[in-house]
Design a protein around this motif. Structure first.
Motif, PDB file in Angstrom:
ATOM      1  N   ARG A 149       0.990  -1.129  -0.077  1.00  0.00           N
ATOM      2  CA  ARG A 149      -0.120   0.069  -0.116  1.00  0.00           C
ATOM      3  C   ARG A 149       0.836   1.163   0.062  1.00  0.00           C
ATOM      4  O   ARG A 149       0.655   2.296  -0.661  1.00  0.00           O
ATOM      5  CB  ARG A 149      -0.870  -0.059   1.212  1.00  0.00           C
ATOM      6  CG  ARG A 149      -1.855   1.290   1.238  1.00  0.00           C
ATOM      7  CD  ARG A 149      -3.001   1.019   2.358  1.00  0.00           C
ATOM      8  NE  ARG A 149      -3.773   0.031   2.260  1.00  0.00           N
ATOM      9  CZ  ARG A 149      -4.027  -1.117   2.881  1.00  0.00           C
ATOM     10  NH1 ARG A 149      -2.940  -1.327   3.807  1.00  0.00           N
ATOM     11  NH2 ARG A 149      -5.071  -2.138   2.588  1.00  0.00           N
ATOM     12  N   HIS A 150       2.010   1.205   0.797  1.00  0.00           N
ATOM     13  CA  HIS A 150       2.761   2.521   0.718  1.00  0.00           C
ATOM     14  C   HIS A 150       3.328   2.873  -0.526  1.00  0.00           C
ATOM     15  O   HIS A 150       3.588   4.141  -0.856  1.00  0.00           O
ATOM     16  CB  HIS A 150       3.631   2.282   1.735  1.00  0.00           C
ATOM     17  CG  HIS A 150       4.868   1.307   1.397  1.00  0.00           C
ATOM     18  ND1 HIS A 150       4.726  -0.286   1.497  1.00  0.00           N
ATOM     19  CD2 HIS A 150       6.295   1.520   1.228  1.00  0.00           C
ATOM     20  CE1 HIS A 150       5.632  -0.858   1.164  1.00  0.00           C
ATOM     21  NE2 HIS A 150       6.447  -0.019   1.048  1.00  0.00           N
ATOM     22  N   ILE A 151       3.719   1.756  -1.336  1.00  0.00           N
ATOM     23  CA  ILE A 151       4.474   1.928  -2.690  1.00  0.00           C
ATOM     24  C   ILE A 151       3.069   2.467  -3.675  1.00  0.00           C
ATOM     25  O   ILE A 151       3.532   3.568  -4.256  1.00  0.00           O
ATOM     26  CB  ILE A 151       4.729   0.739  -3.224  1.00  0.00           C
ATOM     27  CG1 ILE A 151       5.936   0.215  -2.692  1.00  0.00           C
ATOM     28  CG2 ILE A 151       5.143   0.730  -4.600  1.00  0.00           C
ATOM     29  CD1 ILE A 151       6.359  -1.060  -2.934  1.00  0.00           C
ATOM     30  N   ARG A 152       1.929   2.054  -3.603  1.00  0.00           N
ATOM     31  CA  ARG A 152       0.896   2.581  -4.214  1.00  0.00           C
ATOM     32  C   ARG A 152       0.538   4.130  -3.843  1.00  0.00           C
ATOM     33  O   ARG A 152       0.270   4.908  -4.753  1.00  0.00           O
ATOM     34  CB  ARG A 152      -0.214   1.718  -4.387  1.00  0.00           C
ATOM     35  CG  ARG A 152      -0.151   0.165  -4.681  1.00  0.00           C
ATOM     36  CD  ARG A 152      -1.593  -0.256  -4.892  1.00  0.00           C
ATOM     37  NE  ARG A 152      -2.332  -0.542  -3.645  1.00  0.00           N
ATOM     38  CZ  ARG A 152      -2.147  -1.263  -2.525  1.00  0.00           C
ATOM     39  NH1 ARG A 152      -1.268  -2.411  -2.819  1.00  0.00           N
ATOM     40  NH2 ARG A 152      -2.839  -1.208  -1.703  1.00  0.00           N
ATOM     41  N   ASP A 153       0.843   4.205  -2.683  1.00  0.00           N
ATOM     42  CA  ASP A 153       0.435   5.525  -2.176  1.00  0.00           C
ATOM     43  C   ASP A 153       1.535   6.544  -2.863  1.00  0.00           C
ATOM     44  O   ASP A 153       1.271   7.762  -2.982  1.00  0.00           O
ATOM     45  CB  ASP A 153       0.621   5.525  -0.653  1.00  0.00           C
ATOM     46  CG  ASP A 153      -0.870   5.115  -0.161  1.00  0.00           C
ATOM     47  OD1 ASP A 153      -1.689   4.748  -0.847  1.00  0.00           O
ATOM     48  OD2 ASP A 153      -0.930   5.028   1.178  1.00  0.00           O
TER      49      ASP A 153
END
Length: 328
Positions: A112-116
Motif C-alpha cells: 500500500r505504501h508503494i501505491r500511495d
C-alpha cells in the motif's frame, strides 16, 4: 541559468534518492542498494498467547490495523466481511477464498505504501490528465522542456544529465510492458519501484553495475565495491569495518571466487532470494481457520475466526491485558 540547474537537481534527488557515501557507523555495505523484503509486522508472532497483532498487521497493513483497533467488534466484523468479498471478486469469484487469493490480498496490503507514493506522484507526471503517463510527459516533468538537440544546454554538467535521461528512458521502456510508450499506474509503479517487479530485475542489476563499475569492464572489482562505500582521506588508515567488508566481498559476494562480481552475483547481492512472507502468512491463516479442512475458506469460516484476521476495541483491550500479564 543556475536556478534551473538547482531545481532540476532537486527533482532528480527526490526521484532517484541521494547517493552519498555512508559514514563508518552506517553498518553493513549496501543497505541503500540491497532490497530486502520488509517484515509483514514488527509484532511477535505469538498466537498461543492470544496476541494476534502480527496477523492483523500482516492481513491489513499496519496503518489499517490501527484503524480496526478503534472499531467495535460488530463494525470490525462487518468490514472484514466486505474484505472477504473483495478477495473473492479479485480472484475467481467462486464464493470461496483460496490460498492464492489470500496470499494476493496480503501482498496487496503490504504494498500500500508503494501505491500511495505513486498516487502522490501521478498528477506531476500525468500532465494531460488522460489517466496514463507517456514517456514525453515523464521526461518533461523530470528534466524540463527542451527542443530537440538542445537538451541540458543551460546546465553545467550536461553530459551527466544526458546519461541520466538515457538511463531513465531505458528503464521506462522495460516497465512499459505493452510497448505503447504510455505507462499505466502499474507500469509507472514498476518504473519508480523496479525492485518490486520480477520483470525489472535485469534493469536493477544493470543500473547497479553501471554505478559501481568504474573501469567499465563489465564487473565489480573489490576496490569498486569498497569505493561505493568508503572514500579514504590521504594518509588515513583503513578502518576495521572496511577490512570486514573486503572479507564479506570475498566470502559472500563473489560466489564463484573469480575475484569480481558479474551480473548474476550482483543480482544475488542487491536482490537476494527471499522467503515468500505473504504465502507463509496465508498458509497460517488458512490452516487456523479452515474448520472443514477442504483447503479453502468460506466467508463463515473467516468470520468465525475473525479476531485472528482483524482487531477491534475488544481484542485490542484483551491484547493489552495479555501483554501486561506477561510483563508481570
Amino acid at each position: 541559468m543556475m536556478w534551473r540547474a538547482s531545481l532540476l537537481l532537486l527533482l532528480l534527488l527526490l526521484r532517484h534518492g541521494a547517493q552519498g557515501k555512508p559514514s563508518p557507523d552506517a553498518g553493513p555495505h549496501g543497505q541503500g542498494r540491497v532490497h530486502q523484503a520488509a517484515s509483514l509486522s514488527d509484532a511477535p508472532h505469538d498466537d498461543s498467547h492470544g496476541n494476534f497483532q502480527y496477523d492483523h498487521e500482516a492481513f491489513l497493513g499496519r496503518e489499517v490495523a490501527k484503524e480496526f483497533d478503534q472499531l467495535t467488534p460488530e463494525e470490525s466484523q462487518a468490514r472484514l466481511g466486505r474484505i472477504v468479498d473483495r478477495m473473492d471478486r479479485a480472484g475467481d469469484g467462486d464464493g470461496w477464498v483460496s490460498l492464492a487469493e489470500l496470499r494476493a490480498w496480503i501482498a496487496h496490503t503490504q504494498q500500500r505504501h508503494i501505491r500511495d507514493s505513486v498516487s502522490a506522484a501521478w498528477d506531476t507526471y500525468d500532465t494531460d490528465r488522460d489517466g496514463r503517463v507517456g514517456w514525453e510527459e515523464l521526461r518533461n516533468a523530470t528534466y524540463g522542456h527542451y527542443a530537440p538537440g538542445e537538451e541540458f544546454h543551460d546546465v553545467e554538467d550536461a553530459e551527466t544529465y544526458k546519461k541520466m535521461l538515457a538511463r531513465d528512458e531505458r528503464r521506462f521502456r522495460v516497465a512499459d510492458q505493452d510497448g505503447d510508450s504510455m505507462a499505466t499506474r502499474e507500469e509507472l509503479t514498476a518504473f519508480l519501484h523496479p525492485e518490486e517487479f520480477p520483470h525489472m530485475r535485469d534493469i536493477v542489476i544493470a543500473e547497479t553495475l553501471e554505478d559501481l563499475d568504474r573501469n567499465k569492464d563489465g564487473y565489480v572489482q573489490v576496490e569498486e565495491y569498497i569505493a561505493d562505500l568508503y572514500s579514504a582521506e590521504p594518509g588515513e588508515e583503513e578502518p576495521a569495518w572496511v577490512q570486514t567488508e573486503r572479507q564479506q566481498f570475498r566470502d559472500f559476494r563473489d560466489l564463484n571466487k573469480d575475484g569480481h562480481l558479474d551480473g548474476s552475483e550482483v543480482g544475488h547481492w542487491v536482490l537476494p532470494p527471499a522467503q515468500d512472507q505473504p504465502l507463509v502468512e496465508a498458509n497460517h491463516l488458512l490452516h487456523e481457520s479452515d474448520t472443514d479442512k477442504d483447503g479453502r475458506l468460506s466467508k463463515a469460516e473467516i468470520l468465525g475466526n475473525w479476531n485472528m484476521f482483524v482487531g477491534s476495541q475488544a481484542t485490542n483491550y484483551g491484547e493489552d491485558l495479555t501483554r501486561h500479564h506477561d510483563e508481570l
